[in-house]
Enzyme design. Structure first.
Site, PDB file in Angstrom:
ATOM      1  N   GLN A   1       0.845  -1.199   0.000  1.00 66.61           N
ATOM      2  CA  GLN A   1       0.000   0.000   0.000  1.00 66.61           C
ATOM      3  C   GLN A   1       0.878   1.246   0.000  1.00 66.61           C
ATOM      4  OE1 GLN A   1      -3.545  -0.563   2.900  1.00 66.61           O
ATOM      5  NE2 GLN A   1      -1.914  -1.863   3.701  1.00 66.61           N
TER       6      GLN A   1
ATOM      7  N   VAL B   1       3.708   3.988  -1.036  1.00 67.54           N
ATOM      8  CA  VAL B   1       4.061   4.636  -2.304  1.00 67.54           C
ATOM      9  C   VAL B   1       5.574   4.897  -2.358  1.00 67.54           C
ATOM     10  CG1 VAL B   1       1.776   5.621  -2.698  1.00 67.54           C
ATOM     11  CG2 VAL B   1       3.442   6.914  -1.331  1.00 67.54           C
TER      12      VAL B   1
ATOM     13  N   HIS C   1      -1.309   1.348  -4.489  1.00 68.74           N
ATOM     14  CA  HIS C   1      -1.686   2.757  -4.309  1.00 68.74           C
ATOM     15  C   HIS C   1      -0.756   3.702  -5.048  1.00 68.74           C
ATOM     16  CE1 HIS C   1      -3.943   1.634  -0.371  1.00 68.74           C
ATOM     17  NE2 HIS C   1      -4.630   1.342  -1.450  1.00 68.74           N
TER      18      HIS C   1
ATOM     19  N   CYS D   1       4.638  16.859 -19.949  1.00 72.16           N
ATOM     20  CA  CYS D   1       4.733  15.392 -19.976  1.00 72.16           C
ATOM     21  C   CYS D   1       5.791  14.997 -21.008  1.00 72.16           C
ATOM     22  CB  CYS D   1       3.370  14.809 -20.374  1.00 72.16           C
ATOM     23  SG  CYS D   1       3.434  13.035 -20.752  1.00 72.16           S
TER      24      CYS D   1
ATOM     25  N   THR E   1       0.342  -2.869   8.754  1.00 68.97           N
ATOM     26  CA  THR E   1      -0.807  -2.115   8.257  1.00 68.97           C
ATOM     27  C   THR E   1      -1.937  -2.171   9.283  1.00 68.97           C
ATOM     28  OG1 THR E   1      -2.448  -1.867   6.486  1.00 68.97           O
ATOM     29  CG2 THR E   1      -1.621  -4.093   6.882  1.00 68.97           C
ATOM     30  N   SER E   2      -2.628  -1.039   9.400  1.00 64.93           N
ATOM     31  CA  SER E   2      -3.698  -0.941  10.393  1.00 64.93           C
ATOM     32  C   SER E   2      -4.981  -1.593   9.908  1.00 64.93           C
ATOM     33  CB  SER E   2      -3.971   0.544  10.694  1.00 64.93           C
ATOM     34  OG  SER E   2      -4.416   1.184   9.480  1.00 64.93           O
TER      35      SER E   2
HETATM   36  C1  BV8 Z   1     -11.570   2.679  -3.646  1.00 68.53           C
HETATM   37  C2  BV8 Z   1      -1.924   6.709  -1.266  1.00 68.53           C
HETATM   38  C3  BV8 Z   1     -13.278   2.188  -5.201  1.00 68.53           C
HETATM   39  C4  BV8 Z   1      -1.931   8.131  -0.889  1.00 68.53           C
HETATM   40  C5  BV8 Z   1      -3.678   5.763   0.091  1.00 68.53           C
HETATM   41  C6  BV8 Z   1     -15.100  -0.508   1.285  1.00 68.53           C
HETATM   42  C7  BV8 Z   1     -14.725  -1.084   0.067  1.00 68.53           C
HETATM   43  C8  BV8 Z   1     -14.030  -0.340  -0.891  1.00 68.53           C
HETATM   44  C9  BV8 Z   1     -13.686   0.994  -0.627  1.00 68.53           C
HETATM   45  C10 BV8 Z   1     -14.061   1.564   0.581  1.00 68.53           C
HETATM   46  C11 BV8 Z   1     -14.754   0.822   1.530  1.00 68.53           C
HETATM   47  N1  BV8 Z   1     -14.978   1.624   2.594  1.00 68.53           N
HETATM   48  C12 BV8 Z   1     -14.432   2.841   2.358  1.00 68.53           C
HETATM   49  C13 BV8 Z   1     -13.887   2.842   1.144  1.00 68.53           C
HETATM   50  C14 BV8 Z   1     -13.219   3.990   0.513  1.00 68.53           C
HETATM   51  C15 BV8 Z   1     -11.749   4.134   0.882  1.00 68.53           C
HETATM   52  C16 BV8 Z   1     -11.410   3.696   2.257  1.00 68.53           C
HETATM   53  O1  BV8 Z   1     -10.987   2.561   2.454  1.00 68.53           O
HETATM   54  N2  BV8 Z   1     -11.537   4.605   3.194  1.00 68.53           N
HETATM   55  C17 BV8 Z   1     -11.156   4.307   4.562  1.00 68.53           C
HETATM   56  C18 BV8 Z   1     -10.553   5.568   5.183  1.00 68.53           C
HETATM   57  C19 BV8 Z   1     -12.411   3.843   5.296  1.00 68.53           C
HETATM   58  N3  BV8 Z   1     -10.954   3.422  -0.069  1.00 68.53           N
HETATM   59  C20 BV8 Z   1     -10.618   4.040  -1.215  1.00 68.53           C
HETATM   60  O2  BV8 Z   1     -10.971   5.150  -1.513  1.00 68.53           O
HETATM   61  C21 BV8 Z   1      -9.769   3.240  -2.172  1.00 68.53           C
HETATM   62  N4  BV8 Z   1     -10.383   3.230  -3.454  1.00 68.53           N
HETATM   63  O3  BV8 Z   1     -12.211   2.204  -2.754  1.00 68.53           O
HETATM   64  O4  BV8 Z   1     -11.999   2.742  -4.957  1.00 68.53           O
HETATM   65  C22 BV8 Z   1     -13.126   0.822  -5.751  1.00 68.53           C
HETATM   66  C23 BV8 Z   1     -12.508  -0.160  -5.005  1.00 68.53           C
HETATM   67  C24 BV8 Z   1     -12.416  -1.446  -5.526  1.00 68.53           C
HETATM   68  C25 BV8 Z   1     -12.923  -1.722  -6.785  1.00 68.53           C
HETATM   69  C26 BV8 Z   1     -13.527  -0.717  -7.534  1.00 68.53           C
HETATM   70  C27 BV8 Z   1     -13.632   0.554  -7.004  1.00 68.53           C
HETATM   71  C28 BV8 Z   1      -8.411   3.893  -2.386  1.00 68.53           C
HETATM   72  C29 BV8 Z   1      -7.670   3.972  -1.083  1.00 68.53           C
HETATM   73  C30 BV8 Z   1      -6.237   4.413  -1.365  1.00 68.53           C
HETATM   74  C31 BV8 Z   1      -5.971   5.733  -0.681  1.00 68.53           C
HETATM   75  N5  BV8 Z   1      -4.562   6.047  -0.815  1.00 68.53           N
HETATM   76  N6  BV8 Z   1      -2.374   5.970  -0.120  1.00 68.53           N
HETATM   77  C32 BV8 Z   1      -0.708   8.460  -0.104  1.00 68.53           C
HETATM   78  O5  BV8 Z   1       0.030   7.549   0.320  1.00 68.53           O
HETATM   79  O6  BV8 Z   1      -0.514   9.670   0.055  1.00 68.53           O
HETATM   80  S1  BV8 Z   1      -4.147   5.078   1.545  1.00 68.53           S
HETATM   81  C33 BV8 Z   1      -2.876   5.309   2.652  1.00 68.53           C
HETATM   82  O7  BV8 Z   1      -3.401   5.145   3.920  1.00 68.53           O
HETATM   83  C34 BV8 Z   1      -1.835   4.254   2.536  1.00 68.53           C
HETATM   84  O8  BV8 Z   1      -1.531   3.883   1.246  1.00 68.53           O
HETATM   85  C35 BV8 Z   1      -2.400   3.133   3.346  1.00 68.53           C
HETATM   86  O9  BV8 Z   1      -3.186   2.293   2.569  1.00 68.53           O
HETATM   87  C36 BV8 Z   1      -3.278   3.864   4.295  1.00 68.53           C
HETATM   88  C37 BV8 Z   1      -2.616   3.868   5.603  1.00 68.53           C
HETATM   89  O10 BV8 Z   1      -2.708   2.532   6.043  1.00 68.53           O
HETATM   90  P1  BV8 Z   1      -1.436   1.800   6.640  1.00 68.53           P
HETATM   91  O11 BV8 Z   1      -0.443   1.590   5.576  1.00 68.53           O
HETATM   92  O12 BV8 Z   1      -1.977   0.637   7.342  1.00 68.53           O
HETATM   93  O13 BV8 Z   1      -0.811   2.843   7.629  1.00 68.53           O
HETATM   94  P2  BV8 Z   1      -1.344   3.201   9.077  1.00 68.53           P
HETATM   95  O14 BV8 Z   1      -0.564   4.373   9.551  1.00 68.53           O
HETATM   96  O15 BV8 Z   1      -2.843   3.262   9.044  1.00 68.53           O
HETATM   97  O16 BV8 Z   1      -0.973   1.925   9.959  1.00 68.53           O
HETATM   98  C38 BV8 Z   1       0.389   1.621  10.179  1.00 68.53           C
HETATM   99  C39 BV8 Z   1       0.389   0.300  10.913  1.00 68.53           C
HETATM  100  O17 BV8 Z   1       1.747  -0.077  11.115  1.00 68.53           O
HETATM  101  C40 BV8 Z   1      -0.253   0.385  12.285  1.00 68.53           C
HETATM  102  O18 BV8 Z   1      -1.067  -0.761  12.473  1.00 68.53           O
HETATM  103  C41 BV8 Z   1       0.930   0.367  13.246  1.00 68.53           C
HETATM  104  O19 BV8 Z   1       0.608  -0.293  14.451  1.00 68.53           O
HETATM  105  C42 BV8 Z   1       1.934  -0.409  12.470  1.00 68.53           C
HETATM  106  N7  BV8 Z   1       3.328  -0.070  12.772  1.00 68.53           N
HETATM  107  C43 BV8 Z   1       3.846   1.152  13.074  1.00 68.53           C
HETATM  108  N8  BV8 Z   1       5.179   1.027  13.257  1.00 68.53           N
HETATM  109  C44 BV8 Z   1       5.496  -0.267  13.040  1.00 68.53           C
HETATM  110  C45 BV8 Z   1       4.322  -0.974  12.722  1.00 68.53           C
HETATM  111  N9  BV8 Z   1       4.314  -2.291  12.481  1.00 68.53           N
HETATM  112  C46 BV8 Z   1       5.484  -2.938  12.519  1.00 68.53           C
HETATM  113  N10 BV8 Z   1       6.653  -2.333  12.825  1.00 68.53           N
HETATM  114  C47 BV8 Z   1       6.696  -1.008  13.081  1.00 68.53           C
HETATM  115  N11 BV8 Z   1       7.884  -0.427  13.389  1.00 68.53           N
END
Ligand code: BV8
Length: 224
Positions: free
Chosen positions: A87, A89, A105, A132, A172-173
């Site tokens: 996930q 980038v 992503h 471009c 990932t969370s």
């Molecule tokens: C879409 C790029 C339609 C940008 C990102 C249900 C089904 C489908 C879609 C949805 C749905 N419900 C809601 C949606 C819409 C939405 C969504 O999911 N919203 C959420 C907020 C509810 N999804 C979308 O819009 C997606 N597109 O749905 O299109 C579709 C889908 C399918 C088929 C046809 C049409 C697009 C989502 C992409 C958004 N872009 N990134 C950028 O990077 O700037 S998302 C971005 O946030 C990241 O890429 C990543 O995915 C997300 C963050 O998540 P994590 O990577 O998990 O990071 P986080 O900080 O949350 O967690 C870190 C974890 O690591 C923690 O658990 C922590 O404890 C742990 N950790 C920390 N340190 C360590 C560690 N673990 C180990 N060691 C360590 N040292």
């Protein structure tokens, strides 16, 4: 033994790349969801571009960590039987040597041309709105999948998830879909599911094997 590994911001955390939730979702006063959307880019392209330029420069100054290196070693052993779906980038998996990789992503290092669809590698020092290199139009945006946009290579990912024997989720969370749904899909098709994360995520289905700790410790121990 077919393995799919899904990685998130936590695998890059130990390289010094801040995760989304650890930074409380804020970046210089902007909610990431407010910045990482096509509407935000339409409304204020310079702020969105500055957000990604800053992240691109930050990633260029860090290095892959032991977790990235361990997955690259696993690919040397398994070859095509291993697929890493990230996930993230950043390009830390590539720099560690992983080749069978999907950036669902998008990638910080690429731009996307709104005129012709080309995805050229982005020169970090480009002045904003360069033409471009393919069509010459000045309609480039970051090649990053924003909220509300369809992630890349979903069919390829889903085919690998339903066919795998082991599905591992690292750093990932489980907050963002469709990535967060893959553990349920893998489990439904009989895969053994593993989570290697700092804390147990609120996954839609429980993992068969959930290990809490830092990716830099857990992933090499799991791989080796
Ligand atoms: C879409 C790029 C339609 C940008 C990102 C249900 C089904 C489908 C879609 C949805 C749905 N419900 C809601 C949606 C819409 C939405 C969504 O999911 N919203 C959420 C907020 C509810 N999804 C979308 O819009 C997606 N597109 O749905 O299109 C579709 C889908 C399918 C088929 C046809 C049409 C697009 C989502 C992409 C958004 N872009 N990134 C950028 O990077 O700037 S998302 C971005 O946030 C990241 O890429 C990543 O995915 C997300 C963050 O998540 P994590 O990577 O998990 O990071 P986080 O900080 O949350 O967690 C870190 C974890 O690591 C923690 O658990 C922590 O404890 C742990 N950790 C920390 N340190 C360590 C560690 N673990 C180990 N060691 C360590 N040292």
């Amino acid at each position: 033994m077919r393995i799919v590994v899904l990685t998130g911001a936590g695998i890059s955390a130990e390289s010094g790349v801040p995760t989304f939730r650890d930074a409380d979702g804020l970046w210089e006063g902007h909610l990431i969801e407010d910045v990482a959307t096509p509407e935000a880019f339409e409304r204020d392209p310079d702020t969105v571009q500055a957000f990604y330029d800053a992240r691109r420069r930050a990633v260029a100054s860090v290095h892959p960590n032991a977790a990235h290196d361990a997955l690259a070693r696993l690919e040397l052993a398994l070859g095509e039987q291993l697929l890493v779906v990230t996930q993230n980038v950043d390009d830390l998996h590539e720099r560690a040597g992983t080749r069978n990789l999907v950036h669902m992503h998008g990638e910080l290092r690429r731009a996307l041309c709104l005129a012709c669809g080309a995805r050229p590698v982005w020169d970090a020092d480009l002045v904003w709105r360069p033409p471009c290199p393919v069509c010459g139009e000045r309609m480039l945006r970051p090649d990053v999948v924003w909220f509300g946009e369809v992630p890349y290579e979903l069919d390829r990912i889903e085919q690998a998830v339903v066919a795998c024997d082991v599905f591992a989720s690292i750093g990932t969370s489980g907050a963002v879909y469709p990535a967060a749904g893959y553990v349920a899909l893998a489990s439904a098709f009989g895969a053994r599911t593993v989570e290697l994360n700092l804390v147990a995520s609120d996954a839609v289905v429980p993992f068969d094997d959930a290990r809490a700790g830092r990716a830099g410790d857990l992933v090499p121990a799991w791989v080796d």
